[in-house]
Design an enzyme around this catalytic site. Structure first.
Site, PDB file in Angstrom:
ATOM      1  N   ASP A 147      28.739  56.476  40.079  1.00  0.00           N
ATOM      2  CA  ASP A 147      28.245  56.257  38.663  1.00  0.00           C
ATOM      3  C   ASP A 147      27.281  56.871  37.881  1.00  0.00           C
ATOM      4  O   ASP A 147      26.180  57.361  38.461  1.00  0.00           O
ATOM      5  CB  ASP A 147      27.928  54.517  38.635  1.00  0.00           C
ATOM      6  CG  ASP A 147      27.849  54.079  37.219  1.00  0.00           C
ATOM      7  OD1 ASP A 147      28.847  53.890  36.395  1.00  0.00           O
ATOM      8  OD2 ASP A 147      26.990  53.761  36.847  1.00  0.00           O
ATOM      9  N   GLU A 150      31.651  60.157  37.666  1.00  0.00           N
ATOM     10  CA  GLU A 150      31.698  59.757  36.459  1.00  0.00           C
ATOM     11  C   GLU A 150      30.834  60.715  35.718  1.00  0.00           C
ATOM     12  O   GLU A 150      29.428  60.314  35.881  1.00  0.00           O
ATOM     13  CB  GLU A 150      31.384  58.241  36.285  1.00  0.00           C
ATOM     14  CG  GLU A 150      31.787  57.617  34.817  1.00  0.00           C
ATOM     15  CD  GLU A 150      30.537  56.923  34.404  1.00  0.00           C
ATOM     16  OE1 GLU A 150      30.718  56.390  33.079  1.00  0.00           O
ATOM     17  OE2 GLU A 150      29.333  56.822  34.811  1.00  0.00           O
TER      18      GLU A 150
END
Length: 653
Positions: free
Chosen positions: A326, A379
């Site tokens: 993330d 990401e």
């Protein structure tokens, strides 16, 4: 702190055992001990004929550390730990009589002005369910039954395998409404989720972070338990059962993992031994202004070991097929979301976080070398180069990267009233120019259906019929465009409401009208995507894609070819992004003969008007759009139609 207590146990043995060998300490001090979960934390064991637990914790700036827990009435004087005299900063102790399920914390008195902190165990395998915050003595024993999946992991998870991912938040996929809206447990959700995903044809499930997190509303992205699945849904063995069950049903498992920042709760990693141990001391480096969280100090070898050990842990102990990392952009740039003067340049005066970049490269090299068949997914929302290229070639070493540019441009385009789309066709087609610079995943994720953004269905313009037609066209465009696929739960049947973590998806919609028909189309696209090599095996090569035409912006029509690596199969995809049907519309074709129809998003069974339905079309020898042949087609409104031509057909013609 939990007040539950047991009778006071005997004090620790004067000469406690250690799980650390001299070689372990050597690696630890050199920043290369990546199995910390086998050394630090609590471990049930025996010593000198007595059963109990070994505890160890890294707290180099502590004056004293004690284990307090339900087994010693939370008394800081009962079980003082021993400080290793090897400059490792590690404290350890064996406490007899400790059993599985006992609660504990570390009582730490710092050398820094005598500050006292009471902390959970950073390496704990299980925590109390928040808002309680004690660590729990536990083990990871489990009999796995997914050998067939593991033996074929490299085949199931290769770069050019079909990845069509179903993104899931465990606390809100389904709930027990009749039982005060409670969560499903890991074991309850296992057969329900596996059966649904298998029936729908998704290849992998991606879980929003399951690592223990204090605040449920963070969805797991503000984590503290980097070695523990959240106890909200059960025990570690229960979570293992869920992954095991998915694997036994042929479904891969991706875990969201958050090394970019961590929660500031008092029982966590922040100011762990009274000093900034895991985070930077300077808030310009160590505090995240957007999320109110701490940022890891990637230049500290113990922190690097902690994080790589965590990643390794979920792959080794929980059989994860992939980790989705993330907020990578926030790690790469020192000035991420900061104004001038709010950040510190690197040693060369630039804004790149050199220590984070080095950490990510070490992470990818370590995991890919040790665990063939796994993938790391970034990401990453900027144009940082070579994210999915090998470290030896100057890259970060990830397997895949979310294509955030495609997502933003595509959703912008589809949210427009069709009358305005002709002015913005470049927003739809631009991503083709960089589609093969990275190994992209086209993601329609949870981030796009929260905080007032509206559900995918509500983003679509027009009346009810047009909203569903637009959403069918959006999904069709995603499945036929180069790149692997990701869809957040609820999108597949047209959830009206924004996603809300406190309630279940509106599953009743999936049995109604347009919603059921949309779900049926997504199911067909999933199986089509997996069965046609032209749609997945060449996703990262320009050899697998070329435009037929993207210049008819006046009618908002585009067309392109997808082809298989062996060039035996060619799939022609034609899109009409207006509600106006187009009759006798000419589309260029590279080959003569019969083109078999394989998809029409306007089919009645999907809720469409039924225009353009055909078993296929014969190509005529009319040169068109730079192609030697052409097809005369009826293009249905707000829809996609697709045709397939095989190598055998070409030979016959």
């Amino acid at each position: 702190m939990n007040n539950t207590s047991k009778p006071l146990l005997p004090s620790a043995k004067p000469h406690s055992p250690s799980l650390f060998s001299e070689l372990d300490i050597h690696h630890f001090k050199n920043g290369t001990l990546y199995n910390l979960y086998e050394k630090l934390g609590s471990h049930l064991t025996s010593w000198q004929g007595e059963k109990g637990a070994y505890f160890s914790v890294w707290a180099p700036n502590a004056e004293s550390v004690s284990v307090i827990g339900s087994f010693n009435q939370w008394d800081p004087k009962a079980n003082p730990m021993v400080f290793r005299e090897d400059q490792s900063g590690i404290w350890e102790i064996f406490i007899p009589g400790v059993v599985k399920g006992d609660l504990y914390k570390y009582y730490i008195k710092s050398k820094a002005n005598g500050i006292v902190t009471v902390k959970g165990d950073p390496l704990s395998f299980l925590w109390e369910t928040p808002p309680k915050s004690a660590s729990i003595v536990w083990h990871l024993d489990y009999t796995w039954l997914d050998k067939e999946w593991i033996d074929n992991k490299e085949k199931n998870n290769c770069l050019n395998c079909p990845w069509n991912i179903y993104e899931v938040h465990l606390g809100s996929w389904q709930r027990k409404k009749e039982e005060a809206n409670r969560f499903l447990t890991y074991r309850e959700i296992a057969p329900l989720l596996a059966n649904y995903v298998k029936e729908m044809g998704f290849s992998h499930v991606e879980f929003l972070p399951v690592m223990e997190h204090p605040y449920y509303g963070s969805w797991g992205y503000q984590c503290l338990g980097y070695f523990a699945p959240t106890s909200r849904y059960g025990t570690p063995q229960d979570f293992m059962f869920l992954i095991d069950y998915l694997h036994r049903n042929g479904i891969g498992v991706i875990l969201d993992w958050v090394p970019s920042h961590f929660a500031t709760d008092g029982h966590g990693l922040g100011l762990f031994d009274g000093t900034h141990l895991y985070e930077h001391a300077d808030p310009r480096q160590g505090y995240h202004p957007d999320w109110g969280s701490y940022i890891f100090n990637y230049g500290r070898y113990e922190v690097k070991e902690f994080l790589i050990s965590s990643a390794r842990f979920w792959i080794e102990k929980y059989h994860a097929d992939a980790l989705r990392i993330d907020a990578v952009a926030s790690m790469l740039y020192l000035d991420y979301s900061r104004k001038p003067g709010e950040w510190i340049p690197n040693k060369y005066g630039g804004n790149e976080n050199l220590e984070a970049i080095a950490f990510l490269r070490t992470l990818s090299e370590t995991l890919y070398q040790e665990f063939p068949g796994i993938q790391l997914i970034a990401e990453e929302s900027t144009a940082y180069p070579l994210v999915t290229r090998p470290v030896y070639a100057g890259g970060l070493g990830f397997g895949f990267k979310w294509n955030m540019g495609w997502m933003h441009d595509t959703l912008f385009y589809f949210s427009l009233d069709p009358i305005y789309r002709k002015y913005h066709q470049n927003r739809l087609t631009f991503s083709a120019w960089y589609a093969f610079q990275e190994n992209f995943i086209l993601s329609l994720s949870h981030d796009e259906v929260v905080y007032g953004k509206g559900s995918l269905l509500r983003k679509m313009p027009g009346d009810n019929w047009q909203k569903f037609a637009n959403l069918r066209a959006l999904f069709s465009y995603m499945y036929f465009f180069p790149g692997h696929k990701l869809l957040f739960m609820g999108g597949e049947f047209g959830q009206w409401d924004e996603w809300y973590h406190e309630k279940s998806l509106d599953w009743h919609l999936a049995s109604e009208g347009f919603h059921k028909q949309l779900q049926s189309m997504v199911k067909y696209l999933n199986f089509l995507y997996k069965s046609e090599k032209a749609l997945h095996a060449n996703n990262f090569s320009p050899n697998g894609f070329y435009w037929i035409d993207f210049s008819d912006y006046e009618k908002s029509i585009i067309s392109f070819i997808r082809k298989s690596p062996d060039e035996k199969d060619h799939i022609l995809c034609v899109f009409n992004f207006t509600p106006v049907p187009r009759l006798n519309y000419l589309v260029g074709a590279p080959f003569a003969g019969f083109w078999k129809a394989i998809f029409n998003s306007d089919a009645p069974e999907y809720g469409g008007s039924g225009l353009g339905l055909t078993k296929g079309e014969m190509a005529s020898p009319l040169v068109w759009q730079g192609q030697p042949y052409s097809l005369s087609l009826t293009l249905p409104p707000l829809a996609c139609i697709a045709f397939k031509k095989t190598h055998e057909d070409k030979l016959e013609n």
